[in-house]
Design an enzyme around this catalytic site. Structure first.
Site, PDB file in Angstrom:
ATOM      1  N   ASN A 103      26.012  63.349  19.772  1.00 34.07           N
ATOM      2  CA  ASN A 103      27.129  62.406  19.741  1.00 34.07           C
ATOM      3  C   ASN A 103      27.920  62.521  18.447  1.00 34.07           C
ATOM      4  O   ASN A 103      28.998  61.940  18.323  1.00 34.07           O
ATOM      5  CB  ASN A 103      26.620  60.976  19.910  1.00 34.07           C
ATOM      6  CG  ASN A 103      26.408  60.639  21.370  1.00 34.07           C
ATOM      7  OD1 ASN A 103      27.230  60.969  22.211  1.00 34.07           O
ATOM      8  ND2 ASN A 103      25.294  59.995  21.676  1.00 34.07           N
ATOM      9  N   HIS A 202      41.433  66.167  26.278  1.00 35.58           N
ATOM     10  CA  HIS A 202      41.573  66.810  24.963  1.00 35.58           C
ATOM     11  C   HIS A 202      43.038  67.050  24.597  1.00 35.58           C
ATOM     12  O   HIS A 202      43.324  67.769  23.643  1.00 35.58           O
ATOM     13  CB  HIS A 202      40.785  68.123  24.916  1.00 35.58           C
ATOM     14  CG  HIS A 202      39.297  67.915  24.817  1.00 35.58           C
ATOM     15  ND1 HIS A 202      38.390  68.944  24.860  1.00 35.58           N
ATOM     16  CD2 HIS A 202      38.550  66.785  24.666  1.00 35.58           C
ATOM     17  CE1 HIS A 202      37.149  68.473  24.742  1.00 35.58           C
ATOM     18  NE2 HIS A 202      37.227  67.152  24.639  1.00 35.58           N
TER      19      HIS A 202
HETATM   20  C1  HEM Z   1      33.310  69.559  29.121  1.00 34.30           C
HETATM   21  C2  HEM Z   1      32.958  69.770  27.905  1.00 34.30           C
HETATM   22  C3  HEM Z   1      33.356  68.990  26.696  1.00 34.30           C
HETATM   23  C4  HEM Z   1      33.063  69.384  25.431  1.00 34.30           C
HETATM   24  C5  HEM Z   1      32.279  70.622  25.024  1.00 34.30           C
HETATM   25  C6  HEM Z   1      33.642  68.410  24.533  1.00 34.30           C
HETATM   26  C7  HEM Z   1      33.555  68.458  23.153  1.00 34.30           C
HETATM   27  C8  HEM Z   1      34.242  67.652  22.285  1.00 34.30           C
HETATM   28  C9  HEM Z   1      34.191  67.754  20.844  1.00 34.30           C
HETATM   29  C10 HEM Z   1      33.362  68.753  20.049  1.00 34.30           C
HETATM   30  C11 HEM Z   1      35.019  66.820  20.345  1.00 34.30           C
HETATM   31  C12 HEM Z   1      35.318  66.548  18.872  1.00 34.30           C
HETATM   32  C13 HEM Z   1      34.401  65.484  18.359  1.00 34.30           C
HETATM   33  C14 HEM Z   1      34.601  65.211  16.892  1.00 34.30           C
HETATM   34  O1  HEM Z   1      34.737  66.129  16.101  1.00 34.30           O
HETATM   35  O2  HEM Z   1      34.640  64.019  16.533  1.00 34.30           O
HETATM   36  C15 HEM Z   1      35.587  66.106  21.464  1.00 34.30           C
HETATM   37  C16 HEM Z   1      36.494  65.080  21.344  1.00 34.30           C
HETATM   38  C17 HEM Z   1      37.000  64.386  22.413  1.00 34.30           C
HETATM   39  N1  HEM Z   1      36.614  64.502  23.736  1.00 34.30           N
HETATM   40 FE1  HEM Z   1      35.494  65.992  24.504  1.00 34.30          FE
HETATM   41  N2  HEM Z   1      34.277  67.447  25.259  1.00 34.30           N
HETATM   42  C18 HEM Z   1      34.123  67.744  26.586  1.00 34.30           C
HETATM   43  C19 HEM Z   1      34.578  66.987  27.655  1.00 34.30           C
HETATM   44  C20 HEM Z   1      35.299  65.826  27.535  1.00 34.30           C
HETATM   45  C21 HEM Z   1      35.671  64.977  28.639  1.00 34.30           C
HETATM   46  C22 HEM Z   1      35.289  65.214  30.084  1.00 34.30           C
HETATM   47  C23 HEM Z   1      36.406  63.942  28.122  1.00 34.30           C
HETATM   48  C24 HEM Z   1      37.027  62.751  28.795  1.00 34.30           C
HETATM   49  C25 HEM Z   1      36.768  62.302  29.967  1.00 34.30           C
HETATM   50  C26 HEM Z   1      36.497  64.165  26.692  1.00 34.30           C
HETATM   51  C27 HEM Z   1      37.207  63.380  25.821  1.00 34.30           C
HETATM   52  C28 HEM Z   1      37.328  63.610  24.478  1.00 34.30           C
HETATM   53  C29 HEM Z   1      38.260  62.898  23.612  1.00 34.30           C
HETATM   54  C30 HEM Z   1      39.286  61.862  24.037  1.00 34.30           C
HETATM   55  C31 HEM Z   1      38.050  63.385  22.322  1.00 34.30           C
HETATM   56  C32 HEM Z   1      38.760  62.928  21.028  1.00 34.30           C
HETATM   57  C33 HEM Z   1      37.961  61.824  20.380  1.00 34.30           C
HETATM   58  C34 HEM Z   1      38.601  61.227  19.137  1.00 34.30           C
HETATM   59  O3  HEM Z   1      39.706  61.628  18.738  1.00 34.30           O
HETATM   60  O4  HEM Z   1      37.980  60.334  18.551  1.00 34.30           O
HETATM   61  N3  HEM Z   1      35.798  65.294  26.374  1.00 34.30           N
HETATM   62  N4  HEM Z   1      35.095  66.620  22.634  1.00 34.30           N
END
Ligand code: HEM
Ligand SMILES: *[C@@H]1O[C@H](CO)[C@@H](O)[C@H](O)[C@H]1NC(C)=O
Length: 345
Positions: A103, A202
């Site tokens: 997380n 994203h």
């Molecule tokens: C499928 C593979 C996925 C991977 C490998 C992944 C990975 C990541 C990673 C590494 C981050 C950056 C976290 C950080 O540095 O704080 C991130 C951010 C984020 N992810 Fe994903 N994610 C995935 C799917 C999803 C899905 C399905 C959603 C939404 C339904 C999602 C929504 C988000 C959002 C909105 C952020 C930005 C959070 C912020 O700005 O605080 N992700 N994700």
């Protein structure tokens, strides 16, 4: 009371046939006991109260919208959408989900949920679950970010357990190949297409340099950049995330460098839109896992469709968010309605 139930059922049935064209497939992941406007008699103002609080919070800090969507995704994929991600402690005393390294240290949005919960408790004590509040607030976060309003069904109950040990293997990570990510989604009753559609999330939010700096400086141990990355974009990222300095590699300064945040889509960081898929086609994205979806035969075609059909993406995104909100939920008398979202009653 009986009449109420009949109306509720009828409302659900109509909502079901109108909005979710695939209610029967939602049955597979046990979301069938959720109802549109679940609190219409017990706390009709619940969603409005939630929206008032979250709207004010997003206006003040627009980065919260992305944080909330990620929080919800991480809740739903580990033991279902049961607000287990919000727990600070449980009866067993085991380490909870939110402290799992998968997380990261960047999960945010819990305070906003606390505020909404307090607001709703003051008018409807012990009626509305934390899991539903998180689902409603996430819907509102997507609407704040430009998605047209849609109904999120309610009736989720709050889980009693939260274990860091359950996180491993249930959340995708950026180093995973596409087929492993698809496998995780399939286990949750979701398809590869839905995964591609949801990854459009994203198009808002940020990621820490540590998640992608290898792609700038030392891709797969080659000591050169990821060849699929656009060169100018790679240069931009090297400015945002400077190279490791061997003098400080062990120091707090280096930790700070790795924790810097970069927007997924710097041109519209607060707007949920399909521009993200165009960026994938151009090699201008942060995560290797996202980039891979544009190349892998399992996902490439949908990436292309989402890039060129913005309206299809928006519609599919809404449908996939509703599907996500149904993953492994507990309903009826299972679990509880927490008084405080951070602890079990
Ligand atoms: C499928 C593979 C996925 C991977 C490998 C992944 C990975 C990541 C990673 C590494 C981050 C950056 C976290 C950080 O540095 O704080 C991130 C951010 C984020 N992810 Fe994903 N994610 C995935 C799917 C999803 C899905 C399905 C959603 C939404 C339904 C999602 C929504 C988000 C959002 C909105 C952020 C930005 C959070 C912020 O700005 O605080 N992700 N994700
Ligand atoms: C690049 O990565 C490889 C393996 O991942 C590692 O052995 C090597 O030391 C790295 N090079 C630099 C300059 O950090």
């Amino acid at each position: 009371m009986e009449a109420d139930q009949v109306t509720t059922f009828a409302a659900f049935f109509i909502a079901c046939s109108l909005i979710f064209s695939t209610c029967s497939s939602a049955d597979e992941n046990k979301g069938r006991h959720l109802h549109a406007r679940f609190y219409r008699y017990s706390c009709p103002q619940a969603e409005k109260l939630a929206n008032d609080v979250s709207r004010a919070a997003f206006d003040q800090d627009p980065t919260l919208a992305a944080a909330l969507i990620r929080l919800f995704f991480h809740d739903c994929f580990v033991n279902g959408c049961d607000a287990s991600i919000l727990l600070d402690s449980t009866i067993s005393g085991e380490p909870v989900e939110k402290i799992s390294p998968a997380n990261g240290k960047t999960l945010r949005g819990m305070k906003l949920i606390d505020e909404i919960k307090a607001r709703i408790e003051s008018e409807c004590p012990r009626i509305v679950s934390c899991a539903d509040i998180l689902a409603f607030a996430t819907r509102d976060a997507t609407v704040f970010s430009g998605i047209p309003y849609y109904i999120i069904p309610g009736g989720r109950r709050d889980g009693l357990s939260s274990r860091a040990a359950d996180v491993f293997g249930n959340l995708p990570i950026p180093s995973m190949p596409v087929d492993e990510m698809v496998e995780i989604f399939t286990k949750k009753g979701m398809t590869a297409d839905e995964m591609v559609v949801l990854i459009g999330a994203h198009s808002i939010g940020r990621a820490q340099c540590s998640f992608f700096e290898d792609r700038i400086y030392n891709y797969s141990g080659t000591e050169s950049p990821d060849p699929t990355m656009d060169e100018a974009y790679g240069y931009y990222l090297s400015v945002m995330c400077p190279p490791p300095n061997s003098d400080t590699a062990e120091l707090a300064e280096d930790q700070g460098r790795r924790e810097r945040l970069v927007n997924f889509d710097p041109s519209s960081p607060f707007k949920l839109d399909n521009a993200f898929y165009l960026r994938l086609l151009e090699g201008r994205t942060l995560l290797r896992s996202d980039q891979d979806m544009a190349e892998d035969p399992m996902t490439a075609e949908v990436v292309r469709r989402m890039a060129y059909e913005p309206r299809t993406w928006k519609k599919s995104f809404v449908r996939a968010m509703v599907r996500l909100s149904r993953v492994d939920v507990i309903t009826g008398n299972a679990g509880e309605i927490r008084n405080n979202c951070r602890v079990v009653n």
